[in-house]
Scaffold this motif. Structure first.
Motif, short mmCIF file in Angstrom:
data_model
loop_
_atom_site.label_atom_id
_atom_site.label_comp_id
_atom_site.label_asym_id
_atom_site.label_seq_id
_atom_site.Cartn_x
_atom_site.Cartn_y
_atom_site.Cartn_z
N MET A 153 0.83 -1.21 0.00
CA MET A 153 0.00 0.00 0.00
C MET A 153 0.87 1.27 0.00
N VAL A 154 0.50 2.21 -0.87
CA VAL A 154 1.10 3.55 -0.85
C VAL A 154 0.06 4.46 -0.21
N PHE A 155 0.46 5.11 0.90
CA PHE A 155 -0.50 5.91 1.65
C PHE A 155 -0.51 7.36 1.18
N GLN A 156 -1.63 8.02 1.48
CA GLN A 156 -1.79 9.42 1.07
C GLN A 156 -0.72 10.31 1.71
N GLN A 204 9.19 13.75 -4.01
CA GLN A 204 10.28 12.77 -3.81
C GLN A 204 9.91 11.81 -2.67
N GLN A 205 9.26 12.34 -1.64
CA GLN A 205 8.84 11.47 -0.54
C GLN A 205 7.85 10.42 -1.03
N MET A 251 -2.91 2.07 -4.02
CA MET A 251 -2.49 3.47 -3.85
C MET A 251 -3.68 4.29 -3.37
N ASP A 252 -3.54 4.83 -2.15
CA ASP A 252 -4.65 5.56 -1.54
C ASP A 252 -4.42 7.07 -1.67
N GLU A 253 -5.00 7.66 -2.68
CA GLU A 253 -4.85 9.09 -2.97
C GLU A 253 -3.39 9.53 -2.78
N PRO A 254 -2.46 8.91 -3.49
CA PRO A 254 -1.05 9.16 -3.20
C PRO A 254 -0.60 10.58 -3.55
N PHE A 255 -1.32 11.23 -4.44
CA PHE A 255 -0.85 12.55 -4.86
C PHE A 255 -1.71 13.68 -4.31
N VAL A 270 -6.84 4.83 -5.63
CA VAL A 270 -7.99 5.59 -5.11
C VAL A 270 -7.77 7.08 -5.35
N THR A 271 -8.76 7.73 -5.85
CA THR A 271 -8.65 9.18 -6.05
C THR A 271 -10.05 9.82 -6.02
#
Lengths: 346, 296
Positions: free
Chosen positions: A79-82, A138-139, A157-161, A190-191
């Motif tokens: 998982m990539v967190f927000q 970068q983070q 990916m949970d709203e990563p950007f 997710v977005t």
């Protein structure tokens, strides 16, 4: 890589339904966006797939195996967190290497894999930096590398950007798309940003109030929204109240083919689906905004209905002038739910 | 307007320095200097610039040599270290799990636990001491209850080295919990979930993610607790043994019962010097955090 199937998955918090029972199949290597407003249940659904929430009912099948009640680290997901969720006391290398160290890989193997992952996300040479010495973008790349280095079968990916500026978001989503295609990794993204979903996804799952409103390709979702919610949520849509009588819908001067039973209905026309013609519905232009490639005209019909029209720059229009419009394509909704007709007009 | 701005030199400070700010803090600084620093320095000076038998003054470290050669003084210093360290360890051992629980769990039970842990903050020390004596002391409530259920042989911690430890743990618990809870609030839930996601178990998360991220809070609470506990006089006086005793009651007795102000001042200076090390650790942790914030 693996396929993902949700079968009757639901989630309740203190008797409040966050996700109604839903089913969904995602193919191996597909990038699917869960799109919806805040509170639509998309993050809860993702967290159930990742193992951070246990479903109240249903099955989460990854490559045919039910993992609904399996711990996050025992699932082939990452998982990539927000909020990036980097460990601020570790440098970039240690952040990415942490999961590999837990798997007791040799030092040399860890170093090789970490460096490859950092190269993949464009952060080669940044391995000694602390998270606070990196920009937001970068983070987030480090967070992506931390997931990819474990070679998960499914990337979540949970709203990563969400916390990044528009320019960076566009750049990163393109990079994510390239990485996803290169690795052919099944990805759920997710977005709440429709542009992000339209630009990234192979398929979009539009969610509202814990339920799936529509599943389709970006083109399909945009061109044929199956519910009034989707029509409103994706892009801009003029919703004009009217009535169907004798197979035709009449709404604010428009008289279009309807093809279903008489009664009140809503006529839906996208701003770019208007044509300027000699005969048709006349509206008064209230405001004109130059949006670069085209003009946006905010107009008003005599009955007070507001209508937004996109015009190409070959049609110079002034505030206070009138436009005569016909619809090239329209949809009709009744009770805000089911589309009764959606058709391109010649 | 833009012209005016553009003519300003690039290195000009945004805020012009004015002495008003210094004047604002001059009065409290003066008060601290006159009523705290001066008497303290005078007292320290008095331990090395000593009145001689002939009435003259001369430099002498005789009182320090006496302290460090006197086995009773050294035993008291050792007891003070033991009590302070044991109390600090217990404070962390008790409060860290509570702080972790409060950070990650909500609901009524969490609120109840928080209120219970912070309760001693609102109870005066003298009340705590008498409550502990009545409860833990010989023939106290605890002993009575144990005997009712058939457990005999209770050894009361009152007037033993554990007496001050129990009292000081009670006394310092709310402060320790508040600092640790504040430190824990800086750890994002997603940071813990990310660790779970890559395969870290609970102990690994505690040692590799939580403790390093609250390192500053641990350092702050440890150094401030050390400062507070090492010089404690009241709790050890009321609950501890008389021999050996902690430096607080030892200083008090040397000054008022033995009537040896020079030796009492020497003991105080030694305690001050030892506490300064903890103070330095505290200041360093603050400076380090500020520097880290500036890098951001």
């Amino acid at each position: 890589m693996a396929s993902l199937s949700l079968a009757g998955v639901s989630k309740e918090f203190n008797k409040m339904t966050a996700v109604s029972p839903l089913s969904l199949d995602i193919a191996d290597g597909e990038l699917v966006c869960l799109l919806g407003p805040s509170g639509s249940g998309k993050s809860t659904l993702l967290r159930m797939i990742g193992g951070f929430e246990a479903p109240s009912s249903g099955q989460v099948l990854i490559a045919g195996q039910d993992v609904a009640h399996t711990r996050p680290d025992k699932r082939p997901t990452a998982m990539v967190f927000q909020s990036h969720a980097l460990w601020t006391h570790m440098n970039v290398f240690d952040n990415v290497a942490f999961g590999l160290k837990l798997r007791k890989l040799s030092k040399a193997a860890i170093e090789t894999k970490v460096m490859e992952a950092l190269e993949l996300v464009g952060l080669g040479g940044y391995h000694k930096r602390m998270p606070r010495q990196l920009s937001g973008g970068q983070q987030q790349r480090v967070a992506i590398a931390r997931c990819l280095v474990l070679e998960p079968k499914i990337l979540l990916m949970d709203e990563p950007f969400a916390s990044l500026d528009q320019h960076l978001r566009e750049r990163l989503r393109e990079e994510v798309r390239q990485i996803q295609r290169k690795l052919k990794i099944t990805t759920l993204f997710v977005t709440h940003a429709q542009d992000e979903a339209l630009a990234l996804a192979d398929r979009i799952v539009v969610m509202s109030m814990g339920a799936i409103e529509q599943v389709g390709t970006p083109d399909d979702i945009y061109a044929n929204p199956q519910t009034q919610f989707v029509a409103n949520f994706i892009g801009t849509m003029n919703m004009i109240p009217g009535a169907v009588s004798g197979g035709r819908i009449r709404a604010s001067g428009f008289d279009l083919d309807a093809g279903f039973s008489d009664g009140p209905a809503t006529l839906a026309i996208r701003p770019e689906d208007f044509a300027i013609t000699e005969t048709g519905t006349t509206v008064l232009v209230k405001r004109v905004v130059n949006l670069g490639p085209f003009l946006l005209a905010e107009a008003e019909h005599a009955d007070g209905t507001a209508i937004t029209v996109h015009l190409d720059k070959t049609h110079p229009v002034r505030e206070g002038s009138s436009l005569t419009l016909t619809a090239k394509r329209h949809a009709i909704y009744r009770d805000g739910e089911k589309p009764y007709r959606s058709q391109p007009t010649a | 307007m833009s012209d005016t701005l553009s003519t300003a030199p690039a290195s000009a400070p945004l805020v012009k320095w004015r002495p008003t700010g210094l004047l604002f803090i001059a009065a409290p600084i003066l008060l601290i200097a006159v009523f705290l620093f001066y008497p303290a320095l005078r007292s320290i000076w008095g331990t090395i610039y000593v009145r001689q038998p002939d009435g003259s003054y001369a430099f002498s470290i005789a009182s320090y040599l006496y302290f460090f050669s006197d086995s009773y003084s050294l035993t008291n210093l050792g007891r003070t270290f033991w009590t302070t360290i044991v109390t600090m360890v217990l404070l962390i051992a008790i409060n860290l799990p509570i702080a972790i629980y409060l950070r990650f769990k909500g609901g009524r039970l969490a609120v109840f636990i928080q209120v219970l842990a912070l309760f001693p903050m609102f109870v005066p020390g003298i009340v705590i001491v008498y409550a502990l004596i009545r409860y833990l002391g010989p023939n106290g409530l605890l002993q009575t209850l144990l005997e009712v259920v058939g457990i005999g042989g209770f050894q009361s911690p009152y007037l033993t080295p554990w007496g001050p430890v129990i009292g000081m743990v009670w006394d310092a618990m709310p402060f320790t919990l508040l600092v640790l809870t504040a430190g824990m609030s800086g750890i994002a839930t997603s940071a813990i979930e990310a660790a779970q996601d890559v395969g870290a178990g609970r102990l690994r998360i505690l040692f590799s993610i939580i403790l390093p991220q609250i390192k500053n809070s641990l350092l702050v609470v440890t150094s401030l607790n050390f400062l507070g506990l090492f010089g404690q006089a009241f709790m050890p006086f009321m609950l501890g043994p008389t021999s050996p005793e902690m430096m607080g009651p030892f200083m008090l007795r040397t000054f008022s019962t033995v009537r040896d102000p020079l030796q009492a001042a020497t003991q105080a200076t030694i305690v001050f010097a030892l506490c300064s090390v903890a103070g330095l650790a505290y200041v360093r942790s603050i400076a380090k955090r500020r520097a880290a914030e500036l890098v951001k």
